[in-house]
Design a protein around this motif. Structure first.
Motif, PDB file in Angstrom:
ATOM      1  N   PRO A 181       3.913   0.932  -0.255  1.00  0.00           N
ATOM      2  CA  PRO A 181       4.407  -0.383  -0.423  1.00  0.00           C
ATOM      3  C   PRO A 181       3.979  -0.808  -1.770  1.00  0.00           C
ATOM      4  CG  PRO A 181       3.121   0.057   1.614  1.00  0.00           C
ATOM      5  CD  PRO A 181       2.984   1.434   0.766  1.00  0.00           C
ATOM      6  N   TYR A 182       3.045  -0.521  -2.409  1.00  0.00           N
ATOM      7  CA  TYR A 182       2.823  -1.002  -3.680  1.00  0.00           C
ATOM      8  C   TYR A 182       3.587  -0.527  -4.830  1.00  0.00           C
ATOM      9  CZ  TYR A 182       0.506  -2.106  -8.133  1.00  0.00           C
ATOM     10  OH  TYR A 182       0.199  -2.301  -9.451  1.00  0.00           O
ATOM     11  N   LEU A 183       4.138   0.731  -4.853  1.00  0.00           N
ATOM     12  CA  LEU A 183       5.070   1.439  -5.514  1.00  0.00           C
ATOM     13  C   LEU A 183       6.568   0.542  -5.511  1.00  0.00           C
ATOM     14  CD1 LEU A 183       4.195   4.715  -5.365  1.00  0.00           C
ATOM     15  CD2 LEU A 183       4.078   3.550  -7.357  1.00  0.00           C
ATOM     16  N   LEU A 184       7.026   0.083  -4.325  1.00  0.00           N
ATOM     17  CA  LEU A 184       8.060  -0.336  -3.993  1.00  0.00           C
ATOM     18  C   LEU A 184       7.914  -2.026  -4.347  1.00  0.00           C
ATOM     19  CD1 LEU A 184       9.135   0.973  -0.562  1.00  0.00           C
ATOM     20  CD2 LEU A 184      10.153   1.707  -2.871  1.00  0.00           C
ATOM     21  N   ALA A 185       6.850  -2.426  -4.377  1.00  0.00           N
ATOM     22  CA  ALA A 185       6.612  -4.083  -4.590  1.00  0.00           C
ATOM     23  C   ALA A 185       6.429  -3.982  -6.359  1.00  0.00           C
ATOM     24  CB  ALA A 185       5.537  -4.480  -4.191  1.00  0.00           C
ATOM     25  N   THR A 186       6.368  -3.099  -6.960  1.00  0.00           N
ATOM     26  CA  THR A 186       6.243  -3.203  -8.400  1.00  0.00           C
ATOM     27  C   THR A 186       7.295  -2.414  -8.956  1.00  0.00           C
ATOM     28  OG1 THR A 186       5.039  -1.146  -8.354  1.00  0.00           O
ATOM     29  CG2 THR A 186       3.714  -3.327  -8.241  1.00  0.00           C
TER      30      THR A 186
END
Length: 122
Positions: free
Chosen positions: A43-48
């Motif tokens: 989730p963090y990788l996709l959000a950034t």
């Protein structure tokens, strides 16, 4: 210690960005993305990841072990753009260590830095 290689505890380093606080610069975002890969934090990788380049999902190789991150260079390239060159070392299974050497491009939209893309170095 934080997986990104800083001398700080995870909670005081990349953990802050993973919890939602915006990374203050492209290098901090790069470090937090490395830590997210170590922790399989999709989730963090996709959000950034900038929307124009963002994949639908990320497949993690559970046999891959990240061994360390070295920032080679970080520079501002414009009022809302920057580049970070890094070397990330890893091992898959019992194989020899390998490295990913990339110059990554980042843009700032609002108060958030986003990863755009990168060029793999030899």
């Amino acid at each position: 210690m934080c997986p990104c290689g800083s001398s700080l505890a995870y909670e005081r380093c990349c953990g802050r960005w993973h919890a939602g606080e915006p990374a203050p610069d492209a290098e901090s975002l790069m470090r937090s993305r490395y830590s997210a890969f170590v922790m399989c934090n999709e989730p963090y990788l996709l959000a950034t990841w900038h929307g124009a380049q963002r994949p639908k999902s990320i497949e993690f190789d559970r046999n891959q072990k990240w061994l360390g991150l070295k920032i080679v260079d970080a520079r501002v390239t414009g009022p809302d753009s920057a580049e970070v060159e890094f070397i990330a070392r890893f091992r898959i299974g019992g194989g020899s260590a390998a490295r990913l050497h990339e110059r990554s491009r980042f843009v700032k939209e609002g108060d958030r830095w986003l990863y755009v893309d990168g060029d793999i170095r030899g």
